[in-house]
Each structure stands twice: as structure tokens, then as C-alpha cells.
Design an enzyme around this catalytic site. Structure first.
Site, PDB file in Angstrom:
ATOM      1  N   SER A 192       0.853  -1.194   0.000  1.00  0.00           N
ATOM      2  CA  SER A 192       0.000   0.000   0.000  1.00  0.00           C
ATOM      3  C   SER A 192       0.878   1.229   0.000  1.00  0.00           C
ATOM      4  O   SER A 192       2.047   1.179   0.418  1.00  0.00           O
ATOM      5  CB  SER A 192      -0.855   0.009   1.268  1.00  0.00           C
ATOM      6  OG  SER A 192      -1.502   1.258   1.433  1.00  0.00           O
ATOM      7  N   TYR A 205      -1.879  -1.359  10.599  1.00  0.00           N
ATOM      8  CA  TYR A 205      -2.032  -1.660   9.169  1.00  0.00           C
ATOM      9  C   TYR A 205      -0.826  -1.170   8.361  1.00  0.00           C
ATOM     10  O   TYR A 205      -0.246  -1.915   7.556  1.00  0.00           O
ATOM     11  CB  TYR A 205      -3.312  -1.010   8.654  1.00  0.00           C
ATOM     12  CG  TYR A 205      -3.534  -1.137   7.166  1.00  0.00           C
ATOM     13  CD1 TYR A 205      -4.102  -2.283   6.623  1.00  0.00           C
ATOM     14  CD2 TYR A 205      -3.191  -0.100   6.287  1.00  0.00           C
ATOM     15  CE1 TYR A 205      -4.313  -2.410   5.252  1.00  0.00           C
ATOM     16  CE2 TYR A 205      -3.390  -0.207   4.923  1.00  0.00           C
ATOM     17  CZ  TYR A 205      -3.964  -1.364   4.416  1.00  0.00           C
ATOM     18  OH  TYR A 205      -4.159  -1.481   3.053  1.00  0.00           O
TER      19      TYR A 205
HETATM   20  P1  NAD Z   1     -11.720  -5.809   0.059  1.00  0.00           P
HETATM   21  O1  NAD Z   1     -12.395  -5.689   1.368  1.00  0.00           O
HETATM   22  O2  NAD Z   1     -12.572  -5.924  -1.139  1.00  0.00           O
HETATM   23  O3  NAD Z   1     -10.728  -7.050   0.064  1.00  0.00           O
HETATM   24  C1  NAD Z   1     -10.087  -7.521   1.211  1.00  0.00           C
HETATM   25  C2  NAD Z   1     -10.395  -8.992   1.315  1.00  0.00           C
HETATM   26  O4  NAD Z   1      -9.574  -9.555   2.321  1.00  0.00           O
HETATM   27  C3  NAD Z   1     -11.816  -9.309   1.724  1.00  0.00           C
HETATM   28  O5  NAD Z   1     -12.663  -9.411   0.620  1.00  0.00           O
HETATM   29  C4  NAD Z   1     -11.640 -10.649   2.422  1.00  0.00           C
HETATM   30  O6  NAD Z   1     -12.021 -11.703   1.570  1.00  0.00           O
HETATM   31  C5  NAD Z   1     -10.152 -10.770   2.664  1.00  0.00           C
HETATM   32  N1  NAD Z   1      -9.853 -11.104   4.055  1.00  0.00           N
HETATM   33  C6  NAD Z   1      -9.754 -10.286   5.121  1.00  0.00           C
HETATM   34  N2  NAD Z   1      -9.468 -11.014   6.218  1.00  0.00           N
HETATM   35  C7  NAD Z   1      -9.366 -12.307   5.831  1.00  0.00           C
HETATM   36  C8  NAD Z   1      -9.077 -13.520   6.494  1.00  0.00           C
HETATM   37  N3  NAD Z   1      -8.794 -13.556   7.814  1.00  0.00           N
HETATM   38  N4  NAD Z   1      -9.092 -14.679   5.785  1.00  0.00           N
HETATM   39  C9  NAD Z   1      -9.364 -14.663   4.454  1.00  0.00           C
HETATM   40  N5  NAD Z   1      -9.626 -13.525   3.769  1.00  0.00           N
HETATM   41  C10 NAD Z   1      -9.619 -12.376   4.452  1.00  0.00           C
HETATM   42  O7  NAD Z   1     -10.752  -4.564  -0.032  1.00  0.00           O
HETATM   43  P2  NAD Z   1      -9.542  -4.194  -1.032  1.00  0.00           P
HETATM   44  O8  NAD Z   1      -9.353  -2.756  -0.832  1.00  0.00           O
HETATM   45  O9  NAD Z   1      -9.750  -4.724  -2.385  1.00  0.00           O
HETATM   46  O10 NAD Z   1      -8.309  -4.907  -0.330  1.00  0.00           O
HETATM   47  C11 NAD Z   1      -7.426  -5.738  -1.030  1.00  0.00           C
HETATM   48  C12 NAD Z   1      -5.987  -5.419  -0.653  1.00  0.00           C
HETATM   49  O11 NAD Z   1      -5.658  -4.121  -1.111  1.00  0.00           O
HETATM   50  C13 NAD Z   1      -5.698  -5.447   0.847  1.00  0.00           C
HETATM   51  O12 NAD Z   1      -4.473  -6.095   1.061  1.00  0.00           O
HETATM   52  C14 NAD Z   1      -5.560  -3.985   1.184  1.00  0.00           C
HETATM   53  O13 NAD Z   1      -4.714  -3.782   2.278  1.00  0.00           O
HETATM   54  C15 NAD Z   1      -4.961  -3.447  -0.103  1.00  0.00           C
HETATM   55  N6  NAD Z   1      -5.092  -2.004  -0.275  1.00  0.00           N
HETATM   56  C16 NAD Z   1      -6.325  -1.430  -0.376  1.00  0.00           C
HETATM   57  C17 NAD Z   1      -6.413  -0.055  -0.515  1.00  0.00           C
HETATM   58  C18 NAD Z   1      -7.742   0.646  -0.607  1.00  0.00           C
HETATM   59  O14 NAD Z   1      -7.781   1.878  -0.554  1.00  0.00           O
HETATM   60  N7  NAD Z   1      -8.854  -0.047  -0.770  1.00  0.00           N
HETATM   61  C19 NAD Z   1      -5.246   0.721  -0.571  1.00  0.00           C
HETATM   62  C20 NAD Z   1      -4.014   0.096  -0.464  1.00  0.00           C
HETATM   63  C21 NAD Z   1      -3.945  -1.268  -0.319  1.00  0.00           C
END
Ligand code: NAD
Ligand code: MG
Length: 300
Positions: A192, A205
Site C-alpha cells: 500500500s 495496518y
Molecule cells: P476488500 O475488502 O474488497 O478485500 C479484502 C479482502 O480480504 C476481503 O474481501 C476478504 O475476503 C479478505 N480477508 C480479510 N481477512 C481475511 C481472512 N482472515 N481470511 C481470508 N480472507 C480475508 O478490499 P480491497 O481494498 O480490495 O483490499 C485488497 C488489498 O488491497 C488489501 O491487502 C488492502 O490492504 C490493499 N489495499 C487497499 C487499498 C484501498 O484503498 N482499498 C489501498 C491500499 C492497499
């Protein structure tokens, strides 16, 4: 049939997707994409595949929603079979992804379960290998983000849960997958912008994301002798259920993306092409690298 507007259609990126203000929309974690307003774009109607991952077998965590879902749809349309991991409470979102993968003519293997458990991570890899007939791509997307303003209120339980989900699971999955990965295989982690520009309310985080970045650099050097490349993607603000389900306070959801030079959040669909590039042989000389997708707040 090929979509008329796809990821190659030229347009002004600042106007491509909605910007703030957004409505407040609290959901319990991990949240559902289905319940977001506006609904995120995972490329359902736009992503056009060109066979860039034909015959590859991929395991994707967090594949039900957000970035993981966009990656699953794109990989399937590029010709890959995919194993999809998510939490059991996300079955409604996951069913939609399974349908999109199958409509692309690819195999979808749904493997729900909690990756904060080491034995489940081993089973997840094993089951993916058996059901896909091998493994060529591991994409670690799943993540936990819970905003807490003050260190005094950040519990050991949360600190540990965030590390188990974001860091330990990646370690366990990489470790279990590597013996199965042939030369040419790839691992893609999801770090991230928080790895480089941490927000005060995301102490645990942001620390996990810095760990993911370092792990990616080190593992890449370790396993290139096996012919396996390891890279990471570092998103900026992306419109996914992670954010309104506790990732940010609701007042920040209203303004989500405003701080990016593009003045809007990114959509999951805008991440998928980078994952496809890093998974495919096109990026053959790229390893140990982190790709920013931030709307202009560049890395590091
Ligand atoms: P999202 O909520 O759609 O996806 C996160 C997923 O993590 C969930 O759908 C869930 O299935 C999974 N998850 C969480 N805990 C879990 C567990 N204990 N066991 C199995 N699965 C689990 O959100 P997203 O934003 O698409 O997140 C995806 C990645 O992107 C993450 O690693 C997040 O840190 C990263 N990210 C997101 C952003 C943002 O702004 N959305 C920014 C930077 C990084
Ligand atoms: Mg989800």
C-alpha cells in the site's frame, strides 16, 4: 462479445470515475461490495482479455470483492483458471465472481476460509494445486484494515490479527506454494501507499504494509534462482468494502480520494492490468519491484 468501452478506450482519467462526496455507509467488516454506494467497478462490463495468461493456474486471496475480484475477472478473461479464497461471510460477493470466471470460459474453484490460520493456508495451497492441476501464480490480496486513532486504544488482539492476516498469511502461503511453482511462475503481493506514507490512525495496518514491501524485496532475491519472480502492487485510495467497513472513519469516506491529485479514489478495475502484467511473461525482467497505483501521490 468484446465490450465497446474497455480498459484501452482513451478518456480523461480524472473524469473516468466518481469522486467525493460519497454517502456515509458503515458496514461490519469485512463488508460486501454489493452493499456499496456507488458500486465499485471491478471490470465486469469493461475488462477485455487478450489471452495473456492462457493456461495459467492462479490462487487469489480476497477474490470476492475489491482488488482481488478485479484480478480474478481479468485473469479469467486472460485465459487463467483461478482458485478464489475469501471469508465464508462473503459468499454472496464470491458467487458473483465465480459466475464471471465461468462465463469467461475458465475454471473457478471457490475455497472459502480464514487465512489467519496457518493450517488453513497450507490446505488452501494444497487444494488449489489438486483442483487446478498445479499452480503458476500466487496473488496475495486479502487484507485487514481497522482504523484506530490512538495507540492507547489499539489492542494487542487487533495488532496481532492485522499482522496475522496481512503478513503471516502471506508468509505461510508463499512458503506452501513455492515447492509447487515451476520456473516462470510469479508471486504478487499487495502492499500500500501506507508502506511509505503511513496515516496516524493506521499504525498496525501501515506497519504490516511496510513488512509486505520488505518481504517482497527479500523473497524476490531468494527465489529467483528457482525462476520465480516476486513483485508487489501498492495501491492508493481504492473504492472497496475495506474502507467503509472500519478501514476509515465515516467522515473520511465522504471525502475518500480527495487527497489524490486525481481528486477521486481509484476503482478495483484500474488495478487489474498491473496484476496481469506482473503475472505474465511480459514482465520477465521485473522482480522485487513495487508498482504504485495511487492517482498521483507517488511512491515512496
Ligand atoms: P476488500 O475488502 O474488497 O478485500 C479484502 C479482502 O480480504 C476481503 O474481501 C476478504 O475476503 C479478505 N480477508 C480479510 N481477512 C481475511 C481472512 N482472515 N481470511 C481470508 N480472507 C480475508 O478490499 P480491497 O481494498 O480490495 O483490499 C485488497 C488489498 O488491497 C488489501 O491487502 C488492502 O490492504 C490493499 N489495499 C487497499 C487499498 C484501498 O484503498 N482499498 C489501498 C491500499 C492497499
Ligand atoms: Mg470482500
Amino acid at each position: 462479445m468484446a465490450p465497446t468501452v474497455n480498459q484501452y478506450s482513451m478518456q480523461d482519467p480524472t473524469k473516468q470515475y466518481p469522486g467525493p462526496e460519497f454517502p456515509r455507509q458503515p458496514q461490519p467488516a469485512p463488508g460486501l461490495a454489493q452493499d456499496m454506494k456507488p458500486k465499485p467497478d471491478h471490470g465486469e462490463t469493461s475488462y477485455q482479455g487478450l489471452g495473456r495468461l492462457k493456461g495459467r493456474r492462479a490462487l487469489i486471496t480476497g477474490a470476492d470483492s475489491g482488488i482481488g475480484r478485479a484480478v480474478a475477472i481479468a485473469f479469467a478473461r486472460e485465459g487463467a483458471d483461478v482458485a478464489l479464497n475469501y471469508l465464508p461471510s462473503e459468499e454472496k460477493d464470491a458467487r458473483e465472481v465465480v459466475k464471471f470466471v465461468q462465463e469467461a470460459g475458465s475454471k473457478a474453484v471457490a475455497l472459502p476460509g480464514d487465512i489467519s490460520d496457518e493450517s488453513f493456508c497450507r490446505q488452501l495451497v494444497q487444494e488449489s494445486v489438486v483442483q487446478l492441476g498445479g499452480l503458476d501464480i500466487l496473488v496475495n490480496v486479502a487484507g485487514k484494515q481497522t482504523h484506530v486513532d490512538q495507540i492507547a486504544d489499539l489492542t494487542t488482539e487487533q495488532f496481532e490479527a492485522t499482522f496475522r492476516t496481512n503478513v503471516f498469511a502471506m508468509f505461510w502461503l508463499c512458503k506452501a506454494a513455492l515447492p509447487h511453482l515451476p520456473p516462470g511462475a510469479t508471486i504478487i503481493n499487495t502492499t500500500s501507499i501506507q508502506s511509505y506514507q503511513p496515516s496516524p490512525g493506521l499504525l498496525d495496518y501501515a506497519s504490516t504494509k511496510a513488512a509486505i514491501t520488505a518481504f517482497t524485496h527479500a523473497l524476490a532475491k531468494q527465489v529467483i534462482g528457482q525462476g520465480v519472480r516476486v513483485n508487489a502492487v501498492a495501491p492508493g485510495p481504492i473504492w472497496t468494502p475495506l474502507q467503509p467497513s472500519g478501514g476509515q472513519p465515516q467522515e473520511k469516506i465522504e471525502k475518500f480520494g480527495a487527497e489524490a491529485p486525481m481528486k477521486r479514489p481509484g476503482q478495483p478495475a484500474e488495478l487489474a492490468p498491473i496484476y496481469v502484467l506482473l503475472a505474465s511473461q511480459e514482465s520477465s525482467f521485473v522482480t522485487g519491484e513495487v508498482y504504485g497505483v495511487t492517482g498521483g501521490n507517488h511512491l515512496p
